[in-house]
Scaffold this motif. Structure first.
Motif, mmCIF file in Angstrom:
data_model
loop_
_atom_site.group_PDB
_atom_site.id
_atom_site.type_symbol
_atom_site.label_atom_id
_atom_site.label_comp_id
_atom_site.label_asym_id
_atom_site.label_seq_id
_atom_site.Cartn_x
_atom_site.Cartn_y
_atom_site.Cartn_z
ATOM 1 N N LEU A 92 -8.168 -2.100 -12.030
ATOM 2 C CA LEU A 92 -7.173 -2.538 -11.056
ATOM 3 C C LEU A 92 -7.126 -1.587 -9.866
ATOM 4 O O LEU A 92 -6.906 -2.002 -8.723
ATOM 5 N N THR A 130 -6.672 -11.638 4.360
ATOM 6 C CA THR A 130 -5.303 -11.283 4.714
ATOM 7 C C THR A 130 -5.085 -11.263 6.219
ATOM 8 O O THR A 130 -4.171 -11.899 6.727
ATOM 9 N N LEU A 167 -7.320 -2.426 -0.697
ATOM 10 C CA LEU A 167 -6.173 -2.660 0.180
ATOM 11 C C LEU A 167 -5.917 -1.448 1.064
ATOM 12 O O LEU A 167 -5.618 -1.570 2.254
ATOM 13 N N THR A 168 -6.044 -0.280 0.437
ATOM 14 C CA THR A 168 -5.878 0.956 1.192
ATOM 15 C C THR A 168 -6.849 0.998 2.347
ATOM 16 O O THR A 168 -6.484 1.272 3.501
ATOM 17 N N VAL A 199 0.831 -1.200 0.000
ATOM 18 C CA VAL A 199 0.000 0.000 0.000
ATOM 19 C C VAL A 199 0.865 1.248 0.000
ATOM 20 O O VAL A 199 0.564 2.227 -0.689
ATOM 21 N N ALA A 208 0.110 -12.864 -4.829
ATOM 22 C CA ALA A 208 -0.167 -11.484 -5.217
ATOM 23 C C ALA A 208 -0.104 -11.328 -6.728
ATOM 24 O O ALA A 208 -0.968 -10.718 -7.344
ATOM 25 N N LEU A 256 -2.698 7.958 2.136
ATOM 26 C CA LEU A 256 -2.331 6.563 2.176
ATOM 27 C C LEU A 256 -0.992 6.380 2.859
ATOM 28 O O LEU A 256 -0.824 5.555 3.755
ATOM 29 N N TYR A 298 -18.275 -0.536 0.333
ATOM 30 C CA TYR A 298 -16.821 -0.604 0.485
ATOM 31 C C TYR A 298 -16.436 -1.305 1.776
ATOM 32 O O TYR A 298 -15.464 -2.061 1.825
ATOM 33 N N ILE A 318 -11.275 -8.444 2.308
ATOM 34 C CA ILE A 318 -9.807 -8.424 2.282
ATOM 35 C C ILE A 318 -9.260 -8.770 3.664
ATOM 36 O O ILE A 318 -8.308 -9.526 3.812
ATOM 37 N N LEU A 325 -4.434 -9.234 -4.694
ATOM 38 C CA LEU A 325 -4.519 -7.955 -5.379
ATOM 39 C C LEU A 325 -5.662 -7.970 -6.379
ATOM 40 O O LEU A 325 -5.796 -7.067 -7.185
ATOM 41 N N ALA A 343 -8.258 -1.408 3.793
ATOM 42 C CA ALA A 343 -7.940 -2.417 4.794
ATOM 43 C C ALA A 343 -6.821 -1.941 5.706
ATOM 44 O O ALA A 343 -6.848 -2.171 6.911
ATOM 45 N N VAL A 344 -5.839 -1.284 5.135
ATOM 46 C CA VAL A 344 -4.736 -0.795 5.972
ATOM 47 C C VAL A 344 -5.221 0.290 6.914
ATOM 48 O O VAL A 344 -4.880 0.308 8.097
ATOM 49 N N PHE A 377 -6.677 -1.875 -5.493
ATOM 50 C CA PHE A 377 -5.737 -1.123 -4.675
ATOM 51 C C PHE A 377 -6.475 -0.284 -3.637
ATOM 52 O O PHE A 377 -6.021 -0.144 -2.506
ATOM 53 N N VAL A 414 -5.716 -4.181 9.531
ATOM 54 C CA VAL A 414 -5.916 -5.440 8.831
ATOM 55 C C VAL A 414 -6.291 -6.604 9.751
ATOM 56 O O VAL A 414 -6.755 -7.630 9.306
ATOM 57 N N VAL A 439 -0.040 4.604 6.444
ATOM 58 C CA VAL A 439 0.889 3.499 6.623
ATOM 59 C C VAL A 439 2.009 3.884 7.585
ATOM 60 O O VAL A 439 2.451 3.097 8.404
ATOM 61 N N LEU A 467 -2.480 -12.704 0.674
ATOM 62 C CA LEU A 467 -2.602 -11.374 0.072
ATOM 63 C C LEU A 467 -3.192 -11.462 -1.324
ATOM 64 O O LEU A 467 -2.661 -12.155 -2.183
ATOM 65 N N LEU A 480 2.129 1.854 -3.385
ATOM 66 C CA LEU A 480 1.039 2.350 -4.219
ATOM 67 C C LEU A 480 0.824 3.838 -3.983
ATOM 68 O O LEU A 480 0.610 4.612 -4.917
#
Lengths: 298, 326, 429
Positions: free
Chosen positions: B243, B53, B250-251, A102, B116, B304, B42, B49, B61, B253-254, B247, B258, B308, B59, A105
């Protein structure tokens, strides 16, 4: 006959570019154990810098050097000031897989926004340094030009140089050791952090070279290398993620599979072929073709 | 007095949330109802996810492709088979789940980046398949029409409120089922596999089978989210599942964290709110065309990275850090 | 007598006072000083290459009109939202335009997959929001039962394909025809049109847009070169891919092997040259158009729009896309004027239905708005590009034909377009 020759030639040229991308991804994987999605952005940004240098100096080759130097610096900076702090904060477990993905990304998005802001969103053209007219073979023109030959030659030479670096030099040994067993490497006196940053720098330079070699046959815009990233990643996975040789072999295999499928069956198979190749390879060898069994720990 | 078991507590919790959302839905305007439906959708996709995960350590994608499978299944049920929308959503879940099961058999042996890469290839190639089969409607896609709200709700019951009710109800039911599931024995076995697969295998767990199961359930959840998405945009096309959707999930989820399903609503909220905030900011600041076009993307990516950097293990842990420093 | 004149004076005075006040109240996006219009279109992403210039061009024209009195004193404000050519974003952004920005009407929405979702998601039909001059050739948007508030402006891709089919059959009767189309709305609507035009294809290639590369383009052209004679190759895709195919043909020295026809979406000569296609390749390529060429400064619309562009849209080269944007903007202004000072959404729709076919526009084919038809332009003329990238009528004389999107005939058109209003400022009512 001409169809076969064309299919082989286009496979070579596409495979060469995939090889540069997959090499960059494998370099980062081996040193940091993450898949660097920002590679697409780093490569494109390096190419923009190369483009600016070319415009100012009138020489494509100076531009390539500029792109590679910038790519190396950018890669080093990203590792030192971005990836390292992230890894410090993440505990182990699944978050280790997902958070860096992430993060890269996010980095990709930032780089592409900056490019869009500075250079605008329209497509630019980067002129090739040699002719793009095809060679003559049995008095017809084939789909392979001096420029395509240049790309293949450069990609091959870079691979050889990198392999020499890894196998025959002390730095190469340090790179391999740090990737394989960082603790032991540290105990042996290797500055693991520095070596890892070096790995990122090499990957960045490879990406810059890939961009400069690819963009003349396409266009220069912020998302120019996104699709290449996907194919590069697939190629790297097919090859096994463990060796440069695997990265190149995977790339050539993928290039050939896609070229033949699209030439002989249908244009629409471009993406599905990547998936099929991947599934087929991984069903037989779950860690990629050239992985050694004991290296399956990730 | 009956015993308040954890599962009963959970059920009451979900019913309470349901009622609260029902009341809120009445107060907010149409725009917020519409956005709320997206938040719910969402949240469910992010939950899928997290299950895969955070709970079972795999994982993916490619969840945009799984959402697409559910979406097309649902759309075709309504369009070609003329089934009731509620049944269509169930079919979406089920078909995606079966697809995930089959896919799981193929990929459950793969670890980390190999999984992935495979899911990434799936995400880019599956949508192009829609153009191969005319029944899937090509780029125009298939219409997904849940119809107008039932007449008995009265004239003032807007389409958006109806969307809101359907999405939140579907998502609450699914999340309730899943949270029961993860608190059960299965949940514990998943976590065991996530933490140390070798040890789990040594302890006698059939890791392969459990990973496939996790994949199947996660796909079913994603399929339902896909069905809800196409309900909200009234139709399905390949380009609705790029795609970048994988992504974004995943964002989310973070940002949620997670490891736990608890914060999925927050993740859904972030995915909807951040682009909107970026848009408003841009209209207020103005500036050159290059600036306004690229600023929203920049802000989302920056958020993002901040998420993280400062809360990679979820906002819960962030609170921890605050507590430590105060 | 005296009382009567006093009463009539009072009534006349009252009438003057009350008609001078513009109607406000229930219409969103409307104040006494402003009309708010909304557009959902790609500003970023690959579609922005072809269409990114449209909002800027429209805004430039609206700024020009605002500087010259606006529409009955109201200034036009254009709210632009980026949908990146993705259906989900188009749905949410269009809903934002209606519910959040509270626009009066939508203009120039772009894309089939995008707008068909956006129309339903934003409840444009239920809320009766006018959806003016959508930027897409999808014939389905003409279906008034499904899209009651939508007005198309571009001729459909099906119409274009039919007209190209007839042209090819007439002018190149003995030659094989190869179609290379994008595997999405552009290509597939066209493919159906070519079928309706009963054009026999020696080869039909559909490619996914994001996957076309130089290598693939070369393989494609090599494959086509196996067709004997001098085949006609029709390129029905976006500009970036059209350019790639041209450049591949250059590399293979196969440009003169084929007769090239570029579809309207990918055939903008300006852009092709900017993307690196050689002038010798463009020279002689055939394209269909319904506008005058943007380089034809003898055309009064082109001249006037270029002037407005250099003043209000500085830094942007005037090309066919900018021409299209300004043209739609001018149609919008005329529609708003025709709806009268008491502007309402229903009134706007009715105004286009009753008076739209008489609006001044740069198009060389008629506008077909009526109570039973929400279709704009319905025809094309075939042209040939020269080395400077100018599109001139094929064979020397301009020959405009009109048709429909299904099986109707192709008929020559004798349409004479109205002159441009003085200084480019509409004064219609």
């Amino acid at each position: 006959m001409i169809k076969l020759i064309t299919a082989i030639l286009t496979a070579l040229t596409t495979g060469a570019i995939y090889a540069l991308m997959s090499t960059a991804l494998v370099l980062v994987w081996r040193s940091t154990r993450i898949i660097n999605f920002a590679q697409a952005g780093q490569a494109v940004l390096s190419t923009y810098i190369g483009y600016e240098v070319t415009v100012r100096t009138g020489s494509f080759w100076v531009g390539v050097v500029g792109a590679m130097i910038f790519g190396a610096l950018l890669g080093a900076v990203i590792d030192r000031f971005f990836m390292r702090p992230i890894f410090k904060r993440i505990q182990s477990g699944p978050i280790l897989m997902i958070a860096p993905v992430v993060a890269t990304l996010g980095l990709l998005g930032i780089i592409q926004s900056i490019i869009g802001f500075k250079w605008g969103l329209t497509y630019q053209s980067l002129a090739a340094p040699v002719s793009t007219d095809g060679y003559m073979l049995f008095d017809r023109v084939i789909a392979f030009s001096p420029f395509n030959l240049l790309v293949v030659v450069f990609a091959t030479v870079s691979m050889l140089l990198l392999t020499l670096l890894f196998q025959k030099t002390n730095i190469g040994l340090a790179l391999r050791a740090s990737a394989h067993s960082p603790e032991i490497a540290r105990l042996s006196g290797i500055k693991v952090d520095f070596i890892r940053t070096l790995g990122w720098a090499l990957a960045g330079a490879a990406g810059g070279l890939a961009g400069m070699l690819y963009i003349p046959s396409s266009y220069l815009y912020p998302n120019a290398m996104d699709v290449l990233l996907v194919f590069g990643f697939v190629a790297a996975v097919i090859g096994g993620l463990e060796s440069l040789f695997g990265a190149v072999a995977g790339a050539m295999l993928l290039g050939f599979a896609i070229s033949f499928a699209t030439s002989y069956v249908s244009e629409k198979l471009v993406f599905p072929m990547a998936f099929i190749m991947l599934i087929v390879v991984l069903l037989i060898r779950p860690a990629g073709i050239f992985s050694k069994k004991k290296d399956r720990r990730d | 007095m009956f015993k308040l078991t954890p599962s009963k507590k959970r059920t009451f919790f979900f019913i309470a949330i349901g009622w609260a959302l029902l009341l809120i839905g009445d107060r907010i305007g149409e725009l917020r109802q519409y956005q709320g439906s997206f938040v719910a959708m969402y949240a469910l996709a992010i939950a899928s996810i997290i299950l895969l995960t955070g709970y079972s350590g795999q994982l993916s994608l490619g969840h945009s492709a799984l959402m697409a499978v559910g979406a097309y299944a649902g759309a075709l049920s309504i369009n070609n088979l003329h089934l009731h929308p509620a049944i269509a959503l169930v079919i979406a879940t089920f078909v995606a789940g079966v697809f995930g099961l089959l896919l799981g058999f193929g990929v459950a042996r793969l670890s980390g980046p190999y999984l992935a890469g495979t899911t990434l290839a799936l995400a880019v190639s599956l949508p192009t398949l829609a153009n191969q089969f005319p029944i899937l409607g090509g780029e125009q896609g298939v219409v997904f029409d849940v119809g107008l709200p039932p007449a008995r709700f009265g004239e003032n019951f807007s389409q958006y409120k109806w969307f809101f009710w359907i999405s939140t109800l579907a998502v609450l039911i699914m999340l309730w089922l899943i949270s029961n599931f993860v608190s059960s024995r299965y949940g514990r076995t998943f976590r065991a596999i996530r933490d140390n697969e070798t040890a789990a295998a040594l302890a006698g767990l059939n890791t392969g089978r459990l990973k496939v199961l996790a994949f199947a359930i996660s796909s079913g959840m994603a399929g339902l989210a896909g069905g809800l998405l196409v309900m909200l945009i009234s139709g399905v096309s390949p380009s609705a599942f790029p795609l970048s959707l994988s992504f974004s999930l995943l964002t989310g989820a973070v940002v949620t964290g997670v490891y736990s399903l608890r914060g999925v609503m927050l993740g859904g909220l972030v995915l909807v709110a951040i682009p909107e905030i970026a848009d408003s900011l841009v209209t207020r600041i103005g500036g050159s065309e290059g600036f306004t076009a690229t600023l929203p993307g920049f802000l989302v990516s920056a958020l993002l990275i901040l998420a993280v950097l400062f809360a990679p293990n979820g906002p819960g842990k962030l609170l921890h850090i605050f507590k430590k420093h105060s | 007598m005296k009382r009567f004149s006093i009463v009539s004076a009072v009534v006349a005075l009252g009438a003057m006072v009350f008609t001078a006040l513009p109607a406000q109240a229930a219409e969103p996006g409307l104040t006494s000083s402003e009309i708010k219009l909304g557009i959902s279109t790609p500003l970023t992403g690959t579609a922005a290459l072809s269409y990114g210039k449209i909002p800027g061009a429209m805004k430039a024209y609206f700024d020009f009109i605002n500087a010259n009195g606006g529409v009955y004193g109201r200034k036009i404000k254009l709210v632009v939202r980026d949908d990146k050519y993705l259906p989900t974003l188009a749905a949410t952004q269009t809903t934002n335009l209606v519910l959040k920005d509270g626009v009066f009407a939508l203009v120039a929405a772009l894309g089939t997959a995008t707008h068909s979702k956006a129309y339903a998601a934003a409840s444009l039909a239920t809320k009766k929001v006018p959806d003016l001059f959508v930027n897409t050739g999808f014939s389905g948007f003409g279906n008034q039962a499904k899209y009651p508030t939508t007005f198309t402006v571009l001729p459909s891709y099906a119409m274009e394909a039919k007209i190209i089919s007839k042209f090819v059959k007439d002018k190149f009767p003995g030659q094989a025809v190869a179609l290379v189309a994008q595997d999405d709305e552009f290509g597939v609507d066209g493919v159906n049109g070519f079928a309706a035009g009963s054009l026999t294809l020696a080869s039909k290639t559909l490619y996914p847009q994001s996957s076309m590369t130089d290598a693939r383009a070369k393989a494609l052209v090599t494959g086509l070169s196996a067709i004997p004679g001098k085949p006609v190759v029709i390129l029905f895709g976006t500009t970036d891919v059209t350019a790639l195919i041209f450049k591949a043909a250059e590399s293979l020295n196969l440009v003169s092997k084929f007769t090239w026809i570029a579809g309207s979406v990918g055939g903008d000569a300006n852009t092709l040259l900017a993307l690196g296609v050689k002038t010798t390749t463009i020279d002689g390529a055939i394209a269909a158009s319904f506008f005058p060429d943007a380089k034809d400064t003898t055309d009064e619309y082109v001249a006037e729009f270029s002037k407005i562009n250099s003043k209000y849209n500085p830094g942007v080269t005037f090309d066919n896309v900018v021409l299209q944007g300004m043209n739609s903007a001018m149609l919008t202004v005329q529609a708003l004027r025709a709806a009268g000072k008491n502007l309402t959404r229903a009134g706007l729709i009715k105004a286009i239905e009753t008076k739209g076919s008489t609006f001044a526009s740069a198009g060389l084919v008629p506008l077909n708005y009526s109570a039973t038809s929400h279709l704009g332009y319905n025809g094309y003329w075939m042209g040939q590009l020269n080395a400077k990238g100018e599109l001139k009528p094929y064979g020397g004389t301009l020959s405009v034909v009109t048709t429909d999107s299904t099986n109707g005939p192709i008929t020559p058109s004798t349409y004479m377009r109205p002159s441009i209003p003085k200084n480019g400022i509409p004064t219609n009512s």
